[in-house]
Motif scaffolding. Sequence first.
Motif, PDB file in Angstrom:
ATOM      1  N   ALA A  33       0.910  -1.183  -0.089  1.00  6.68           N
ATOM      2  CA  ALA A  33      -0.147  -0.060  -0.072  1.00  6.68           C
ATOM      3  C   ALA A  33       0.834   1.444  -0.018  1.00  6.68           C
ATOM      4  N   VAL A  34       1.950   1.321   0.812  1.00 10.70           N
ATOM      5  CA  VAL A  34       2.803   2.502   0.803  1.00 10.70           C
ATOM      6  C   VAL A  34       3.549   2.405  -0.693  1.00 10.70           C
ATOM      7  N   TRP A  35       4.043   1.378  -0.921  1.00  5.72           N
ATOM      8  CA  TRP A  35       4.897   1.400  -2.270  1.00  5.72           C
ATOM      9  C   TRP A  35       3.835   2.008  -3.446  1.00  5.72           C
ATOM     10  N   SER A  36       2.821   1.463  -3.594  1.00 10.26           N
ATOM     11  CA  SER A  36       1.755   1.811  -4.553  1.00 10.26           C
ATOM     12  C   SER A  36       1.269   3.365  -4.453  1.00 10.26           C
ATOM     13  N   GLY A  37       0.789   3.573  -3.199  1.00 13.67           N
ATOM     14  CA  GLY A  37       0.346   5.055  -2.881  1.00 13.67           C
ATOM     15  C   GLY A  37       1.478   6.154  -3.311  1.00 13.67           C
ATOM     16  N   ILE A  38       2.637   5.765  -2.586  1.00 13.12           N
ATOM     17  CA  ILE A  38       3.705   7.026  -2.651  1.00 13.12           C
ATOM     18  C   ILE A  38       4.250   6.651  -4.199  1.00 13.12           C
ATOM     19  N   GLY A  39       4.272   5.702  -4.753  1.00 11.58           N
ATOM     20  CA  GLY A  39       4.756   5.528  -6.114  1.00 11.58           C
ATOM     21  C   GLY A  39       3.901   6.244  -6.944  1.00 11.58           C
ATOM     22  N   ILE A  40       2.616   6.245  -6.798  1.00 10.57           N
ATOM     23  CA  ILE A  40       1.680   6.843  -7.755  1.00 10.57           C
ATOM     24  C   ILE A  40       1.830   8.208  -7.724  1.00 10.57           C
ATOM     25  N   VAL A  41       1.989   8.919  -6.616  1.00 17.81           N
ATOM     26  CA  VAL A  41       2.266  10.340  -6.408  1.00 17.81           C
ATOM     27  C   VAL A  41       3.432  10.858  -7.150  1.00 17.81           C
ATOM     28  N   LEU A  42       4.524   9.892  -6.894  1.00 13.98           N
ATOM     29  CA  LEU A  42       5.689  10.358  -7.339  1.00 13.98           C
ATOM     30  C   LEU A  42       5.843  10.167  -8.838  1.00 13.98           C
ATOM     31  N   ILE A  43       5.484   9.233  -9.560  1.00 10.49           N
ATOM     32  CA  ILE A  43       5.353   8.957 -10.748  1.00 10.49           C
ATOM     33  C   ILE A  43       4.517   9.998 -11.585  1.00 10.49           C
ATOM     34  N   THR A  44       3.435  10.383 -10.830  1.00 11.74           N
ATOM     35  CA  THR A  44       2.451  11.517 -11.430  1.00 11.74           C
ATOM     36  C   THR A  44       3.448  12.715 -11.516  1.00 11.74           C
ATOM     37  N   VAL A  45       4.112  13.353 -10.387  1.00 11.36           N
ATOM     38  CA  VAL A  45       5.030  14.356 -10.367  1.00 11.36           C
ATOM     39  C   VAL A  45       6.004  14.285 -11.608  1.00 11.36           C
ATOM     40  N   ALA A  46       6.584  12.862 -11.729  1.00 14.62           N
ATOM     41  CA  ALA A  46       7.770  12.914 -12.544  1.00 14.62           C
ATOM     42  C   ALA A  46       7.196  13.041 -13.864  1.00 14.62           C
ATOM     43  N   ALA A  47       6.042  12.435 -14.189  1.00 16.42           N
ATOM     44  CA  ALA A  47       5.489  12.646 -15.620  1.00 16.42           C
ATOM     45  C   ALA A  47       4.908  14.249 -15.829  1.00 16.42           C
ATOM     46  N   TRP A  48       4.430  14.877 -14.824  1.00 12.25           N
ATOM     47  CA  TRP A  48       4.245  16.279 -14.913  1.00 12.25           C
ATOM     48  C   TRP A  48       5.495  16.872 -15.503  1.00 12.25           C
ATOM     49  N   PHE A  49       6.511  16.798 -14.658  1.00 11.50           N
ATOM     50  CA  PHE A  49       7.731  17.436 -15.158  1.00 11.50           C
ATOM     51  C   PHE A  49       8.436  17.072 -16.230  1.00 11.50           C
ATOM     52  N   LEU A  50       8.568  15.770 -16.402  1.00  8.91           N
ATOM     53  CA  LEU A  50       9.506  15.012 -17.449  1.00  8.91           C
ATOM     54  C   LEU A  50       8.722  15.147 -19.012  1.00  8.91           C
ATOM     55  N   TYR A  51       7.325  14.785 -18.857  1.00  7.74           N
ATOM     56  CA  TYR A  51       6.681  14.678 -19.970  1.00  7.74           C
ATOM     57  C   TYR A  51       5.407  15.426 -20.256  1.00  7.74           C
TER      58      TYR A  51
END
Length: 110
Positions: free
Chosen positions: A61-79
Motif C-alpha cells: 500500500a505504501v509502495w503503490s501510494g507513494i509511487g503513484i504520487v511520485l510517478i505523477t509528479v515525474a510525468a508532469w515534469f518530464l513529459y
Amino acid sequence: MKYWLYLMLAILTEVVATSALKASAGFSRPLPSLIVVAGYAISFYAMSLALEAIPVGIAYAVWSGIGIVLITVAAWFLYGQRLDVWALIGIGFIIVGVVILNLLSKVEVR
C-alpha cells in the motif's frame, strides 16, 4: 527503521525505472532501457528486504501510494502530463489512505 529505508529505496528506484520506461520507447533506446531493468531489479530486491519486517499489505500500500504520487509528479515534469481536478482529488485520497495505514493500522509481521 532500516526496513522502512529499504522500502523507500524500493519506491524510489521503481519510480526511476517507470519514468525511464516511457523514454525507452519500447526498449528500443539502450540507456533508458538499462535504467528500467536496473531500476526494477534494485527495487524488487529492496522490497524483498523490506518485507522481512513490514507486513506485505502495508508495504505494498505504501509502495503503490507513494509511487503513484511520485510517478505523477515525474510525468508532469518530464513529459508535460497535466492532471485535472478529479485526478488530483483521487491522488489525495490515495495519500490519505497511506497515512491512515501507517498511523492507525496495528498490522504486524508474523
